[in-house]
Write a protein that holds these residues in place. Structure first.
Motif, mmCIF file in Angstrom:
data_model
loop_
_atom_site.group_PDB
_atom_site.id
_atom_site.type_symbol
_atom_site.label_atom_id
_atom_site.label_comp_id
_atom_site.label_asym_id
_atom_site.label_seq_id
_atom_site.Cartn_x
_atom_site.Cartn_y
_atom_site.Cartn_z
ATOM 1 N N TYR A 100 0.828 -1.210 0.000
ATOM 2 C CA TYR A 100 0.000 0.000 0.000
ATOM 3 C C TYR A 100 0.863 1.260 0.000
ATOM 4 C CZ TYR A 100 -3.921 -3.075 0.838
ATOM 5 O OH TYR A 100 -4.856 -4.070 0.694
ATOM 6 N N ALA A 101 0.409 2.231 -0.785
ATOM 7 C CA ALA A 101 1.155 3.483 -0.930
ATOM 8 C C ALA A 101 1.071 4.321 0.344
ATOM 9 C CB ALA A 101 0.613 4.268 -2.118
ATOM 10 N N ASP A 102 0.001 4.129 1.086
ATOM 11 C CA ASP A 102 -0.220 4.964 2.269
ATOM 12 C C ASP A 102 -0.481 4.061 3.475
ATOM 13 O OD1 ASP A 102 -1.005 7.496 3.658
ATOM 14 O OD2 ASP A 102 -2.871 6.376 3.849
ATOM 15 N N GLN A 103 0.272 4.300 4.550
ATOM 16 C CA GLN A 103 0.097 3.487 5.759
ATOM 17 C C GLN A 103 -0.489 4.331 6.893
ATOM 18 O OE1 GLN A 103 0.612 0.297 5.600
ATOM 19 N NE2 GLN A 103 2.070 -0.005 3.952
ATOM 20 N N SER A 104 -0.978 5.531 6.546
ATOM 21 C CA SER A 104 -1.361 6.449 7.620
ATOM 22 C C SER A 104 -2.856 6.415 7.963
ATOM 23 C CB SER A 104 -0.958 7.883 7.251
ATOM 24 O OG SER A 104 -1.758 8.341 6.187
ATOM 25 N N ALA A 105 -3.685 5.922 7.035
ATOM 26 C CA ALA A 105 -5.138 5.989 7.279
ATOM 27 C C ALA A 105 -5.673 4.667 7.805
ATOM 28 C CB ALA A 105 -5.852 6.355 5.981
ATOM 29 N N PRO A 106 -6.231 4.638 9.017
ATOM 30 C CA PRO A 106 -6.808 3.400 9.545
ATOM 31 C C PRO A 106 -7.997 2.926 8.709
ATOM 32 C CG PRO A 106 -6.510 5.014 11.292
ATOM 33 C CD PRO A 106 -6.282 5.738 9.992
ATOM 34 N N GLY A 189 0.003 11.997 19.179
ATOM 35 C CA GLY A 189 0.180 11.023 18.113
ATOM 36 C C GLY A 189 -0.876 9.943 18.135
ATOM 37 N N TYR A 190 -0.814 9.087 17.157
ATOM 38 C CA TYR A 190 -1.818 8.033 17.020
ATOM 39 C C TYR A 190 -1.640 6.969 18.089
ATOM 40 C CZ TYR A 190 1.891 5.246 14.861
ATOM 41 O OH TYR A 190 3.048 4.553 14.629
ATOM 42 N N ARG A 191 -2.709 6.257 18.374
ATOM 43 C CA ARG A 191 -2.633 5.204 19.389
ATOM 44 C C ARG A 191 -2.031 3.943 18.767
ATOM 45 N NH1 ARG A 191 -7.204 2.419 23.068
ATOM 46 N NH2 ARG A 191 -5.811 1.812 24.741
ATOM 47 N N GLN A 192 -0.971 3.461 19.391
ATOM 48 C CA GLN A 192 -0.266 2.294 18.866
ATOM 49 C C GLN A 192 -1.149 1.053 18.898
ATOM 50 O OE1 GLN A 192 3.290 1.530 18.278
ATOM 51 N NE2 GLN A 192 3.906 3.678 18.201
ATOM 52 N N HIS A 193 -1.149 0.311 17.779
ATOM 53 C CA HIS A 193 -1.893 -0.943 17.695
ATOM 54 C C HIS A 193 -0.978 -2.069 17.208
ATOM 55 C CE1 HIS A 193 -5.472 1.453 18.230
ATOM 56 N NE2 HIS A 193 -6.227 0.362 18.212
ATOM 57 N N VAL A 194 -1.451 -3.287 17.403
ATOM 58 C CA VAL A 194 -0.769 -4.485 16.901
ATOM 59 C C VAL A 194 -1.806 -5.280 16.118
ATOM 60 C CG1 VAL A 194 0.321 -6.675 17.587
ATOM 61 C CG2 VAL A 194 0.847 -4.560 18.850
ATOM 62 N N GLN A 195 -1.393 -5.795 14.947
ATOM 63 C CA GLN A 195 -2.323 -6.569 14.103
ATOM 64 C C GLN A 195 -1.556 -7.786 13.592
ATOM 65 O OE1 GLN A 195 -4.016 -4.424 10.696
ATOM 66 N NE2 GLN A 195 -5.992 -5.378 11.120
ATOM 67 N N LEU A 196 -1.485 -8.793 14.420
ATOM 68 C CA LEU A 196 -0.616 -9.953 14.177
ATOM 69 C C LEU A 196 -1.449 -11.155 13.761
ATOM 70 C CD1 LEU A 196 2.166 -11.058 16.670
ATOM 71 C CD2 LEU A 196 0.589 -12.718 15.704
ATOM 72 N N GLY A 273 5.111 9.471 14.701
ATOM 73 C CA GLY A 273 4.675 10.241 13.524
ATOM 74 C C GLY A 273 3.463 9.555 12.927
ATOM 75 N N ASP A 274 2.672 10.308 12.204
ATOM 76 C CA ASP A 274 1.388 9.770 11.755
ATOM 77 C C ASP A 274 1.472 8.875 10.521
ATOM 78 O OD1 ASP A 274 -0.013 10.753 13.831
ATOM 79 O OD2 ASP A 274 -0.497 12.667 12.849
ATOM 80 N N ASP A 275 2.685 8.721 9.964
ATOM 81 C CA ASP A 275 2.813 7.913 8.744
ATOM 82 C C ASP A 275 2.354 6.472 8.944
ATOM 83 O OD1 ASP A 275 3.841 10.105 7.592
ATOM 84 O OD2 ASP A 275 5.871 9.328 7.286
ATOM 85 N N TYR A 276 2.406 5.981 10.186
ATOM 86 C CA TYR A 276 2.080 4.577 10.446
ATOM 87 C C TYR A 276 0.767 4.398 11.201
ATOM 88 C CZ TYR A 276 6.586 3.311 8.585
ATOM 89 O OH TYR A 276 7.642 3.124 7.734
ATOM 90 N N ALA A 277 -0.019 5.447 11.260
ATOM 91 C CA ALA A 277 -1.246 5.386 12.065
ATOM 92 C C ALA A 277 -2.229 4.319 11.580
ATOM 93 C CB ALA A 277 -1.924 6.757 12.072
#
Ligand SMILES: NC(=O)c1ccc[n+]([C@@H]2O[C@H](COP(=O)([O-])OP(=O)(O)OC[C@H]3O[C@@H](n4cnc5c(N)ncnc54)[C@H](OP(=O)(O)O)[C@@H]3O)[C@@H](O)[C@H]2O)c1
Length: 348
Positions: A100-106, A189-196, A273-277
């Motif tokens: 994906y080109a963008d990793q910032s939008a949930p 900043g964004y709330r850290q998540h895990v998606q394993l 940073g919000d790039d990984y939100a």
């Protein structure tokens, strides 16, 4: 019984797929050099370097019910498609959410824009992983006329994880030495998540969906949970309740601690940073609709603890060594009484 060709099969996911298929009674052939690991017992081993011409000659005459392609090299993807696709009923390409080109939008779904595809004539390099997988997807879809399943995992975890991203926290909290340095999110900043997604659930899903002839892209991701919940699941799996030294994520850069993976890192923590939100918050709706069944995270962590060598302060592929952790704890110099039980890891 299906005739299954795995293009790969000597590394972690590929061998998990092979063993699962063999256990289900299928006939399995694995094509690889045999450098990443051993060929799974019971599978037909075709020892080949895919960089060489005519790499598929030993498998091109057969008919395949399913091919599972694990490559990240567009030239390999093209070579296999040209040699094998006409005699292969179903094709699964193991891609990645890194396309994906963008990793910032949930909440992004499979129709989100992709990175520019790397072409077969362009050299593969690890920093072009997402572009390379995007290129392999494009070649697969073009060759198969859309008759291919493009499986996009996010983070894959479970027993045997060569990166130790999924194993560091359960092994660390299963170790009895205290205190444990545990991250908490400070600042904005964004709330850290895990998606394993568990490697065994991913393997079962792609075999099932591939043999059923499902097609198109699918995010084969785990359930998205806050980082705190993932750390609590690790503690539950270990059945321990260690004292912790809360460690603010904002201190990582100054302390030379990396996010995500590698030595001296805090695994599962995403860069600030919000790039990984949106990185660990992708839509899983299509995968669930296609039949992805996911075991609870605590079960994955429990199996890691049972299957793997204890942490014992050693440096894993990812995480802190005992020495590194002790140094960071000394730097934090928590005042007496500041050590809090594990439940407080969400904040001071
Ligand atoms: N781990 C994650 O969190 C994650 C996330 C998203 C997607 N993925 C994807 O999941 C898959 C993981 O697969 P994996 O665990 O089986 O590991 P892998 O390292 O991606 O597997 C590559 C396979 O290709 C073979 N190979 C490489 N170069 C070759 C060559 N020149 N000729 C012949 N064979 C060659 C390797 O075997 P030999 O070296 O023995 O030849 C190995 O079996 C990959 O597609 C990866 O991109 C992983």
């Amino acid at each position: 019984m299906a005739n299954i060709l795995i293009l790969g099969g000597t590394a972690w996911l590929g061998s998990t797929i092979a063993r699962l298929a063999l256990d289900a009674g299928h006939h399995v052939t694995c094509l690889a050099r045999g450098e990443a690991g051993a060929f799974p017992e019971g599978a037909v081993a075709v020892v080949v370097d895919r960089d060489k011409p005519d790499a598929y000659r030993h498998v091109a005459a057969q008919k395949w019910d399913l091919a599972v392609e694990l490559t990240r090299v567009p030239a390999h993807a093209r070579g296999a498609l040209e040699a094998l696709s006409p005699r292969t009923r179903n094709w699964v390409f193991v891609s990645s959410c890194s396309v994906y080109a963008d990793q910032s939008a949930p909440g992004q779904r499979e129709d989100a824009p992709l990175l520019a595809p790397l072409q077969p004539g362009e050299a593969y390099a690890s920093e072009l992983y997402g572009e390379a997988k995007s290129g392999c997807e494009q070649l697969t879809t073009a060759n198969r006329g859309g008759n291919a399943l493009l499986v996009r995992p996010g983070l894959v975890g479970g027993p045997g994880d060569p990166t130790a991203r999924s194993s560091y926290w359960p092994l660390r909290v299963a170790d009895r030495r205290e205190p444990v340095l545990a991250p908490y999110q400070d600042g904005g900043g964004y709330r850290q998540h895990v998606q394993l997604v568990d490697v065994r659930d991913l393997a079962a899903f792609l075999l099932h969906a591939g043999l059923a002839g499902r097609t198109g892209p699918v995010n084969a991701v785990g359930a998205s949970v806050p980082l705190t919940d993932a750390l609590i699941a690790a503690r539950e799996a270990a059945n321990t309740n260690p004292l912790i030294v809360p460690y603010p994520l904002s201190a990582m850069a100054d302390d030379g601690v990396s996010p995500w993976s590698g030595p001296r890192s805090l695994p599962l923590v995403l860069p600030s940073g919000d790039d990984y939100a949106g990185f660990a918050r992708r839509s899983d709706a299509r995968a669930l609709d296609m039949g992805l069944v996911r075991r609870p995270l605590v079960e994955t962590f429990r199996d890691i603890i049972s299957a793997e060598e204890p942490w014992a302060g050693r440096q894993l592929s990812s995480g802190l060594s005992g020495e590194g952790e002790a140094e960071l704890i000394a730097r934090r110099r928590p005042a007496p009484g500041a050590e809090a039980p594990h439940e407080s890891i969400d904040g001071p």
